[in-house]
Design an enzyme around this catalytic site. Structure first.
Site, short mmCIF file in Angstrom:
data_model
loop_
_atom_site.label_atom_id
_atom_site.label_comp_id
_atom_site.label_asym_id
_atom_site.label_seq_id
_atom_site.Cartn_x
_atom_site.Cartn_y
_atom_site.Cartn_z
N HIS A 458 0.64 -1.28 -0.01
CA HIS A 458 -0.13 -0.34 -0.32
C HIS A 458 1.02 1.46 0.04
CE1 HIS A 458 -4.23 -1.89 1.73
NE2 HIS A 458 -4.34 -2.27 0.72
N ARG A 601 -17.82 -5.96 -18.50
CA ARG A 601 -17.52 -7.56 -18.80
C ARG A 601 -18.14 -7.43 -17.19
NH1 ARG A 601 -11.35 -8.88 -17.14
NH2 ARG A 601 -11.78 -8.39 -15.07
N GLU A 695 -9.14 -14.52 -23.51
CA GLU A 695 -7.95 -14.42 -22.85
C GLU A 695 -7.09 -15.80 -21.99
OE1 GLU A 695 -9.74 -12.61 -18.80
OE2 GLU A 695 -11.37 -13.73 -20.24
N ASP A 719 -3.77 -12.18 -19.00
CA ASP A 719 -4.63 -13.76 -18.86
C ASP A 719 -3.48 -14.69 -19.72
OD1 ASP A 719 -5.28 -14.52 -16.12
OD2 ASP A 719 -6.66 -13.86 -16.80
N CYS A 766 -7.81 -4.97 -23.61
CA CYS A 766 -7.75 -4.57 -21.99
C CYS A 766 -7.04 -4.81 -21.01
CB CYS A 766 -8.94 -4.46 -21.57
SG CYS A 766 -9.50 -6.01 -21.47
#
Length: 833
Positions: A458, A601, A695, A719, A766
């Site tokens: 983070h 999606r 993918e 992917d 994407c």
């Protein structure tokens, strides 16, 4: 690299007494977890240690083993350290060899050699060593390994008849791997051979003795031999150990190489502390060392009722504080970053954490001490699970625990950023909490250099959002630096350059000025289309998930949303959102886009995205299991409400498209289209374009068949890359090789475009490479029609497109398809238009 002291290398927290591992593997796992839990190594280091056992013998002798990782995995070492597992009954290390002390080593350089020297000297003190096998006191082990005084020589060291001097050129010094080669060669030589360093002598046939010399890079050792053929044997021995040098140097260079290459390098040779690239950018300033705050928490027992009341009050006050911090962060940085502190607030509701603190209080301890112990135990447990995401949450738990502790015991000094100098500075810290990072004064802090952590923490995420150059995982050497030292931090290259001279500073200033000008020019023209100089236009969309993220995307130049990930509606809730809740979000997205295209999606759950409240069955390999379209077709209770919400949103107007993830067959496409048509007709909703994600290789290869049943394709390169190359993109060992610009991946993208064109369908991308300006030009050259990316990447991609022409892009793509590796493809960037 500055040598670490014994106290820095070893602490009581990394010593476990009276352990009972069932076998060698369990012993290695237990010792390695101590290193992981204390932040010395990255999760997954255990695999490197086990791999070392396959190629080398780490049994030192006399009941001592020294497991450690492979040289190529040195980048997994976050800071130097040791962990000791005491096994009184022993565990079989190799046939006939039993280990009673397992000393796991994490070392970025040759710092651990000092400890190896102490171990080998201990081996010579049999009585003391035996006592360490069963001692109930960690202090005995700390003292034994902290004693660096050499034994008194019983006689003056002398050399044998034939002698040569040899300088150590192994970057990591003489460690176990090359030393074992020395031993084997000495044994085969047929002569007596020894090595002397200063007044200490070792038999060259004895691994323990050689390691006991503690030879470091640049030191000189005298090698001598006697017997028939001694001179020839000595020369052959020197040739052999010289031959090891190139591989040792290559291993060290590979381990030290940053993940990302820097666009800037100093004109002169500067001392440098390498780390891991976390947030790009170049900055100059003086170092401000933030001392590691290991709170000394007094144990002040009180009544259980009073302790419970104080703990509850401190937790409630901290929750309120975190709420305010989240609100402030949302205003300054955005909702996604504010979510970090909302998640921290939820940590304070963990019943296990509060119960553990109360249990410790019941044992007779004070509330502050008990709370600190509970936080540390649970944080260590998270860090030891081998999951990088959970390891990051351990840092969050310590951060929020510190806030509660400050309210329970205000006198504790926890360290802060309140004493920053007035001049621009680079903050150096062992670790930096997310709350400290979010609250940084950007007027005075120009960069962050962190000894621990990784690029997905983070702290790293917030640094990127703030636009603050940052490196992480720089190790113990970082904390040996001094405040006031002048430095240049390179966040893209993962390096901290020390004491730059004026030519270096001038070069850095020029680079910063050029980058600033380039970014300003890109931002000024971000509203223009991505149209090449010869008139070819590529549509540019943004990857966003919620309506309140749309304004930023449009501001950065997005022409619509190319990917809305609906799984985040499920991941961020404790329950499945119903049809109405989903409808409100989808309609909100359409309204925010005001007529611009939106591609939604459908739910993509499985693999690396698991939702506990859906109670999906556990799978041995979820990436190859029931995920994406496979799950939706098996769970109409998930598919039907989502489709109803989408088609209800479409009835209100707007440019909506729906696409389905992880499709591999024509049957799946037919079934999904049928489900869409059934819902659409029931609601009387308009037709909307239906597309699928490409993918997996199967979908790319049969794109010409699938295109007959869909309106568009969107390629998910992340992917597609991992399935094509059979590499888990979350595996830190394989991530650098899982490159979406691999020629095999590019060929599948071309196959997809060609298959789509046979039916007049358009193709978008994407995945991650869509937001890389060079990757985007390659995709355009391959015939991709639309690119969707993180909003902040849009200006750079558009500028690169406008500076190109279609013919040159197609020629570039052809050369990339013919390349032999991803590295060869990336090398074309220097020649790209």
């Amino acid at each position: 690299m500055v040598a670490a002291s014994p106290a820095e290398l070893l602490s009581e927290a990394r010593i476990r007494l009276a352990s009972h591992p069932r076998d060698k593997g369990a012993a290695i796992a237990e010792a390695t977890q101590l290193l992981i839990a204390s932040g010395c190594v990255a999760p997954g280091f255990e695999a490197s240690v086990m791999a070392r056992e396959d190629v080398a013998n780490t049994y030192l002798g006399h009941g001592v083993a020294i497991p450690h990782g492979l040289g190529k995995d040195r980048n997994q070492v976050l800071r130097d350290g040791l962990a000791i597992l005491q096994i009184p009954q022993g565990v079989e290390w190799n046939p006939g060899q039993s280990a009673h002390l397992v000393v796991a080593i994490a070392a970025q350089s040759d710092n651990h050699i000092a400890i190896l020297r102490r171990l080998t000297r201990l081996i010579q003190d049999e009585q003391r060593l035996q006592s360490l096998f069963t001692t109930p006191h960690t202090a005995d082990l700390l003292a034994a390994l902290g004693d660096d005084a050499p034994p008194a020589p019983t006689q003056v060291a002398s050399d044998l008849a034939e002698r040569i001097e040899w300088m150590v050129r192994y970057p990591a010094g003489l460690h176990a791997r090359p030393a074992s080669v020395w031993v084997e060669a000495a044994r085969k030589s047929g002569v007596r051979m020894q090595a002397r360093h200063g007044g200490e002598v070792a038999d060259a046939r004895n691994l323990v003795g050689l390691l006991g010399l503690g030879l470091r890079y640049g030191q000189t050792v005298v090698l001598s031999a006697e017997g028939e053929g001694a001179r020839a044997a000595l020369e052959a021995f020197r040739a052999l150990i010289d031959a090891l040098t190139p591989q040792e140097q290559a291993d060290a260079a590979k381990a030290a190489a940053p993940v990302l290459a820097s666009a800037w390098s100093p004109p002169g040779r500067l001392a440098v502390v390498p780390g891991i690239a976390a947030s790009p950018g170049l900055a100059m300033g003086t170092l401000h060392i933030l001392a590691a705050a290991q709170p000394q928490v007094p144990d002040l027992p009180g009544t259980l009722d009073q302790g419970a009341d104080r703990l509850n009050a401190a937790i409630v006050a901290t929750q309120e504080q975190l709420t305010a911090l989240a609100d402030d962060t949302a205003r300054r940085l955005g909702a996604a970053e504010a979510g970090i502190f909302r998640a921290q607030r939820e940590l304070l509701k963990d019943s296990d954490l509060i119960t553990l603190a109360c249990q410790i209080m019941v044992e007779g301890h004070g509330v502050a001490w008990s709370w600190n112990q509970a936080v540390e135990r649970m944080a260590c447990r998270l860090a030891a699970l081998g999951n990088p995401v959970l390891a990051g949450r351990a840092s969050d738990l310590r951060d929020v625990g510190r806030r509660v502790l400050a309210r329970l015991e205000p006198s504790i000094q926890l360290g802060s950023l309140s004493d920053l100098p007035d001049t621009p500075c680079i903050v150096v810290a062992d670790d930096l909490s997310p709350s400290d990072t979010a609250a940084i004064d950007m007027r005075r802090v120009v960069g962050l250099a962190i000894a621990q952590g990784g690029p997905t923490s983070h702290t790293a995420i917030l640094a990127r959002t703030l636009g603050l150059p940052a490196i992480v995982g720089a190790g113990a050497a970082l904390m040996a630096l001094h405040s006031g030292t002048h430095a240049i931090i390179d966040g893209a290259g993962g390096k901290l350059y020390l004491e730059p001279r004026e030519p270096d500073l001038a070069s850095a200033r020029d680079w910063i000025a050029r980058e600033s000008t380039r970014r300003a020019e890109e931002k000024a023209e971000r509203g223009k289309p991505a149209r090449t100089s010869d008139g070819h236009t590529v549509a540019i969309g943004a990857n966003v998930n919620l309506p309140d993220q749309v304004p930023l995307a449009l501001h950065e130049g997005a022409e619509g949303v190319g990917l809305m990930r609906t799984e985040f509606l499920f991941l961020e809730r404790g329950e499945t959102p119903d049809e109405d809740a989903q409808f409100a979000v989808y309609r909100g997205m359409i309204d925010a886009l005001d007529g611009r295209p939106l591609i939604v999606r459908a739910l993509d759950i499985g693999g690396d995205k698991q939702v506990a409240h859906l109670q999906l069955p556990q799978e041995a390999n979820p990436f190859l299991g029931v995920r994406g379209a496979r799950l939706l077709l098996r769970r109409p209770d998930l598919l039907q409400p989502q489709l109803r919400a989408l088609y209800r949103a479409a009835k209100g107007g707007g440019d909506l498209s729906i696409m389905f993830p992880m499709v591999t067959s024509e049957d799946e496409v037919r079934a999904l289209r049928a489900a869409c048509e059934l819902v659409r007709s029931e609601l009387g909703a308009p037709q909307v374009p239906i597309g699928i994600m490409i993918e997996v290789p199967a979908a790319a290869i049969q794109a010409d068949l699938l295109a007959a049943h869909v309106d568009f394709f969107s390629i998910g390169t992340n992917d597609l890359t991992q399935y094509t190359l059979a590499m888990d993109r979350q595996n830190p060992e394989l991530a650098p090789q899982a490159d979406s610009l691999h020629p095999a991946v590019l060929r599948l993208i071309r196959s997809t475009v060609e298959g789509a064109s046979r039916h007049g369908r358009w193709v978008g991308v994407c995945g991650g490479i869509a937001g890389d300006p060079f990757g985007a030009t390659l995709l355009a050259g391959l015939g991709v029609h639309e690119l969707s990316m993180t909003p902040r990447d849009i200006p750079g991609v558009k500028a690169r497109m406008r500076a190109s022409n279609r013919r040159s892009l197609e020629e570039l793509a052809a050369r990339a398809l013919a390349a032999q590796s991803a590295q060869a493809v990336r090398a074309l960037d220097q020649e790209a238009p």
